[in-house]
Enzyme design. Structure first.
Site, PDB file in Angstrom:
ATOM      1  N   HIS A 421     -13.537  12.074   7.592  1.00  0.00           N
ATOM      2  CA  HIS A 421     -12.605  12.501   6.686  1.00  0.00           C
ATOM      3  C   HIS A 421     -11.976  13.965   7.177  1.00  0.00           C
ATOM      4  O   HIS A 421     -10.560  14.544   6.803  1.00  0.00           O
ATOM      5  CB  HIS A 421     -13.053  13.655   5.508  1.00  0.00           C
ATOM      6  CG  HIS A 421     -12.921  14.199   4.584  1.00  0.00           C
ATOM      7  ND1 HIS A 421     -13.345  15.792   4.295  1.00  0.00           N
ATOM      8  CD2 HIS A 421     -12.217  13.967   3.450  1.00  0.00           C
ATOM      9  CE1 HIS A 421     -12.579  15.981   3.317  1.00  0.00           C
ATOM     10  NE2 HIS A 421     -11.797  15.189   2.568  1.00  0.00           N
ATOM     11  N   ARG A 511      -1.641   8.014   1.009  1.00  0.00           N
ATOM     12  CA  ARG A 511      -2.754   8.406   0.325  1.00  0.00           C
ATOM     13  C   ARG A 511      -3.286   9.095  -0.634  1.00  0.00           C
ATOM     14  O   ARG A 511      -3.226   9.898  -0.965  1.00  0.00           O
ATOM     15  CB  ARG A 511      -4.371   8.833   1.352  1.00  0.00           C
ATOM     16  CG  ARG A 511      -4.305   8.235   2.968  1.00  0.00           C
ATOM     17  CD  ARG A 511      -4.732   8.995   3.797  1.00  0.00           C
ATOM     18  NE  ARG A 511      -5.261   8.081   5.030  1.00  0.00           N
ATOM     19  CZ  ARG A 511      -4.393   8.925   6.084  1.00  0.00           C
ATOM     20  NH1 ARG A 511      -3.637  10.050   5.352  1.00  0.00           N
ATOM     21  NH2 ARG A 511      -4.242   8.416   7.529  1.00  0.00           N
ATOM     22  N   ARG A 579      -1.338   3.320  -1.661  1.00  0.00           N
ATOM     23  CA  ARG A 579      -2.611   2.445  -1.575  1.00  0.00           C
ATOM     24  C   ARG A 579      -2.895   3.150  -3.124  1.00  0.00           C
ATOM     25  O   ARG A 579      -3.171   4.089  -2.849  1.00  0.00           O
ATOM     26  CB  ARG A 579      -2.492   3.139  -0.422  1.00  0.00           C
ATOM     27  CG  ARG A 579      -4.429   2.018   0.321  1.00  0.00           C
ATOM     28  CD  ARG A 579      -5.238   2.108   1.357  1.00  0.00           C
ATOM     29  NE  ARG A 579      -5.083   3.856   1.411  1.00  0.00           N
ATOM     30  CZ  ARG A 579      -6.139   4.328   2.175  1.00  0.00           C
ATOM     31  NH1 ARG A 579      -6.333   3.544   3.656  1.00  0.00           N
ATOM     32  NH2 ARG A 579      -6.822   5.087   2.713  1.00  0.00           N
ATOM     33  N   GLU A 681      -7.296  -5.862   6.628  1.00  0.00           N
ATOM     34  CA  GLU A 681      -8.427  -4.980   7.122  1.00  0.00           C
ATOM     35  C   GLU A 681      -9.478  -5.800   7.338  1.00  0.00           C
ATOM     36  O   GLU A 681     -10.233  -5.674   7.849  1.00  0.00           O
ATOM     37  CB  GLU A 681      -8.419  -3.838   6.855  1.00  0.00           C
ATOM     38  CG  GLU A 681      -9.031  -3.987   5.649  1.00  0.00           C
ATOM     39  CD  GLU A 681      -8.574  -2.587   4.129  1.00  0.00           C
ATOM     40  OE1 GLU A 681      -8.609  -1.410   4.729  1.00  0.00           O
ATOM     41  OE2 GLU A 681      -8.176  -2.435   3.339  1.00  0.00           O
ATOM     42  N   GLY A 702      -4.938  -2.700   8.329  1.00  0.00           N
ATOM     43  CA  GLY A 702      -6.344  -1.865   8.050  1.00  0.00           C
ATOM     44  C   GLY A 702      -7.024  -1.905   9.586  1.00  0.00           C
ATOM     45  O   GLY A 702      -7.909  -1.912   9.437  1.00  0.00           O
ATOM     46  N   CYS A 752      -0.213   1.401  11.046  1.00  0.00           N
ATOM     47  CA  CYS A 752      -0.116   1.991  10.600  1.00  0.00           C
ATOM     48  C   CYS A 752      -1.206   2.285  11.620  1.00  0.00           C
ATOM     49  O   CYS A 752      -2.136   2.338  10.307  1.00  0.00           O
ATOM     50  CB  CYS A 752       0.235   2.013   9.287  1.00  0.00           C
ATOM     51  SG  CYS A 752      -0.272   3.449   8.175  1.00  0.00           S
TER      52      CYS A 752
END
Length: 819
Positions: A421, A511, A579, A681, A702, A752
């Protein structure tokens, strides 16, 4: 009627008459004459010409005394400046108005009375002949007199207005700008006063003033007369409208921010004259917007028409009349700050002295250097103690910390890797961060000056003290475009306009989580069912956040749509891949009210997240809100460049169920050009890519989760983090299979993630495989673009067969490789 010599009504003057009536009056006349027919409301009035000013001083023989008053002026001596300015104003005021000039002013006044009524109140405004030029605004240098009624009051206001050419600030400004005091003359505008004292007023621009982004109208406003907003004495409401979609018929406010609006300026009528004063704004008014959405959209329409007429970005003032309810433009001038900025530059930070003691090391995020006083924050309860400009020390961070992270000079954490994060938010904010130090909170003394360096490669270092560094800036406006599309990862709408100036082909990953945690803050189901929230503090917080909206659901939809809409606007008409929310259960639980709606999971990373959550009855109402917001973005706001993406899709049947659910909620794949992607992903996505390709319009691989699940490594575990490597042969084989699967199905492939930025060999591997696009964090766009250009030249890449390289939204199935 005999033509007036010293008075010109607005319809008689235009923008070429600045020498005669000054910049403000020339602009008002131009708009009244040319734009009134297009629906732009301008209060009618007349200009007392600059010739009248000169005639007045000629008739009184005042030029000599005036020159004498200013001769030998010491501009840096505040006392001397004030004394001489006061004497100059006295000379001009005492010159009086010649009788024939008085006659013309009174005649003009009577004509306005015939138009607006005997009791019309007037605004008497200065308009200097050197005012509102593209490179020198002169705004606010002279005086304005409001709510003037009666011949005597009007004539006195005109004398005071002429004298205000010699205010202290006007004299000093002319010296700074190199203007001769006696070559600049003053015209006066006399116009119907707009009674914004009993309504609202403000300023608006035909571009974003912070970034210089030109596709929006930026509007600010507060209650009462406009002086408080113009001078920055009040925290106003703010609104944005996107010009391109507005002009195609979409009427929606792009984003808004409620200002404090603590005071408002009102008129106070005395027995002999009228004055203004500030009074506290009623609490109920402070807690709502000062104008309606319809007002905002009308101002946007004005701004677009005015900018088009002048063919340049404009800085304008507006006022809403509390008596007739109409909005008027009361001033327009060229915008002279943001529109003058030069092309985008790239910054390179260089540590000029690396001999200082290294306190600790970790993984570097971003390529910047910053110094500040270290401040250890142990938990959320102590966030209020953090001061802007300090270096944040923490064990780890969560979305709750983001308001403080925005103000930090740098961030240092004990835990986390390049996809944690703290790392993600630091990149978006452009703040250097060193994560995964292991001992940062103990090795870096809280309260001491430190320097955080992320400009030395993969390893980030925290040095003791304030270590000197330099910044090199390189122009990037002319950077070539590679065949491989370069897209951008973005979550923070506040950075969207600025980020859009980077060379790019759109947004590969927007996001939703950032907007929910930062702008909404509440769990979606807590907004749907506030009665089920058991924590009284959380209930109170929900009430506080949603009080402007009819219910919590509307709050969620509008705030989320405005956040996503802002990103879509910044990159319009390039594709923006959004997303849907990808919080894990522990992250959802940390949102206000979330604890009452989330189960406890030992390993949320592979738990109740993504598609399985959307299709589950426990979250179906929350997903419905997300879909309502995205429907509003695409249909009401007009951002059809938005592509929707579903994360963590485990099985084909799950994808089919969610796609059907979205269609029921008004987001039908294929309608209005809507494309729906799924993240790729999970190894199953790669193995069954041929089947998935028939279900959705594209994939976004992902790479972080794909690496984790291919290697069986929990990337959040410090114990086994050494085994997490996107360059592992098994991971590379997965990427190869995915890209080849895209090619086999005639779909677009992309990447990405951080790997091509951190590892040049990964970028080369992807280009060799024929990857179509790579989506990057903003801080690595320039460097990686240059690297890709070099690779393509070396590999002789001039386009990959079977792929579409245009930056527009593709109608074909796409595949993006994401984090």
């Amino acid at each position: 009627m005999t033509p007036l010599k010293y008075v010109r009504f607005f319809e008689e003057v235009g923008i070429d008459d600045v020498p005669l009536v000054g910049g403000k009056n020339a602009s008002l006349g131009e708009m009244y004459r040319e734009l009134s027919g297009e629906g732009v409301l301008i209060p009618h009035g007349f200009a007392i010409t600059a010739e009248a000013y000169r005639y007045m001083l000629d008739a009184a023989g005042a030029w000599g005394p005036l020159r004498e008053a200013l001769e030998g002026l010491k501009e840096d001596d505040v006392t001397d400046l004030a004394r001489r300015a006061r004497r100059a104003r006295e000379i001009v005021y005492d010159a009086g108005l010649p009788d024939d000039l008085v006659t013309e002013i009174v005649a003009g006044y009577k004509q306005l009375q015939e138009e607006y009524g005997e009791d019309v109140s007037l605004a008497v405004r200065s308009s200097a002949t050197a005012e509102d030029l593209p490179n020198a605004s002169f705004a606010g240098q002279q005086e304005t007199y409001l709510n003037i009624r009666g011949t005597g009051s009007l004539l006195d206001a005109c004398r005071r207005c002429f004298a205000s050419l010699f205010t202290d600030r006007a004299i000093h400004y002319r010296i700074d700008q190199g203007f001769d005091h006696f070559q600049v003359a003053l015209s006066i505008g006399v116009m119907k006063m707009v009674r914004s004292d009993i309504s609202a007023s403000g300023v608006f621009f035909s571009l974003d003033t912070e970034s210089g982004f030109r596709d929006v109208v930026f509007i600010t406003g507060a209650y009462g007369l406009g002086e408080n907003v113009v001078q920055g004495a009040v925290d106003p409401d703010e609104f944005y409208v996107h010009k391109p979609t507005f002009e195609t018929g979409h009427r929606a406010v792009l984003r808004r921010m409620l200002g404090e609006k603590a005071i408002k300026m009102v008129l106070v009528e005395g027995e002999t004259k009228q004055t203004v004063r500030n009074i506290p704004t009623a609490r109920a008014d402070r807690e709502r917007y000062c104008i309606t959405d319809d007002d905002v959209l009308e101002l946007a329409d004005y701004a677009i028409k005015i900018e088009r007429h002048y063919n340049r970005p404009m800085d304008m003032e507006w006022a809403k009349d509390g008596t007739d309810g109409k909005i008027y433009v009361v001033q327009a001038r060229p915008e002279t700050v943001a529109s003058q900025r030069v092309a985008t530059t790239i910054e390179s930070y260089i540590l000029t002295d690396s001999s200082a003691p290294v306190l600790t090391e970790g993984r570097s995020v971003g390529e910047k250097i910053a110094s500040g006083r270290a401040h250890l924050i142990k938990d959320v309860a102590h966030l209020h103690e953090f001061k802007p400009g300090e270096v944040l020390l923490a064990d780890t961070t969560t979305p709750d910390w983001e308001p403080v992270m925005k103000t930090a000079a740098a961030i240092v954490t004990n835990r986390g890797g390049r996809t944690c994060h703290a790392a993600i938010i630091a990149r978006e904010l452009g703040v250097p961060a060193v994560v995964g130090t292991g001992d940062g909170t103990t090795s870096v003394p809280s309260g001491e000056m430190v320097t955080v360096s992320c400009a030395e490669g993969d390893t980030g270092r925290i040095y003791s003290g304030e270590v000197p560094f330099s910044v090199e800036r390189t122009e990037v406006a002319e950077i070539a475009r590679p065949t491989t599309k370069i897209m951008i990862n973005l979550g923070n709408p506040d950075l969207a306009f600025k980020t859009s100036f980077l060379p790019n082909d759109g947004v590969g990953l927007a996001r939703m989580e950032f907007i929910i945690s930062e702008s909404i803050k509440c769990h979606p189901l807590a907004l749907v069912h506030p009665d089920r929230v058991t924590d009284p503090d959380a209930r109170a917080e929900i009430d506080r956040l949603t009080y402007l909206y009819p219910d919590g659901e509307t709050f969620f939809v509008e705030r989320l749509s405005e956040g996503i809409g802002t990103i879509a606007a910044a990159f319009w008409p390039k594709p923006v891949v959004v997303r849907m929310s990808d919080f894990k259960t522990n992250e959802y639980a940390s949102l206000t009210g979330g604890a009452d709606f989330e189960p406890h999971e030992e390993n949320p990373m592979i738990g109740f997240r993504g598609a399985s959550r959307y299709a589950h009855e426990a979250y179906v109402e929350g997903f419905a809100l997300e879909c309502r917001a995205m429907k509003r973005v695409r249909e009401e706001m007009g951002f059809t460049n938005v592509i929707l993406m579903i994360p963590f899709v485990r099985r084909v049947e799950e994808a089919e169920k969610v796609i059907a659910q979205m269609a029921e909620l008004g987001l039908k794949r294929g309608e209005n050009g809507l494309e729906v992607y799924a993240m790729c992903e999970i190894p199953n996505n790669v193995l069954l890519i041929d089947r998935f390709a028939h279900t959705v319009d594209g994939f976004s691989i992902g790479s972080n989760d794909l690496t984790q699940l291919t290697l069986g490594v929990d990337r959040d575990s410090e114990i086994v983090a050494f085994d997490y490597d996107e360059r592992d042969e098994g991971v590379k084989l997965m990427l190869k299979m995915a890209i080849q699967g895209c090619t086999r199905n005639g779909i677009h492939s992309g990447l990405c993630g951080q790997a091509p930025s951190d590892y040049p060999d990964m970028a080369e591997y992807l280009v060799e495989l024929g990857i179509d696009s790579i989506s990057l964090n903003p801080d690595t766009v320039i460097k990686t673009t240059q690297r890709i250009l070099e690779l393509e030249k070396r590999l002789g890449v001039d386009g990959h067969p079977g792929h579409d390289h245009k930056p527009e939204v593709s109608t074909k199935v796409r595949m993006e490789v994401g984090s």
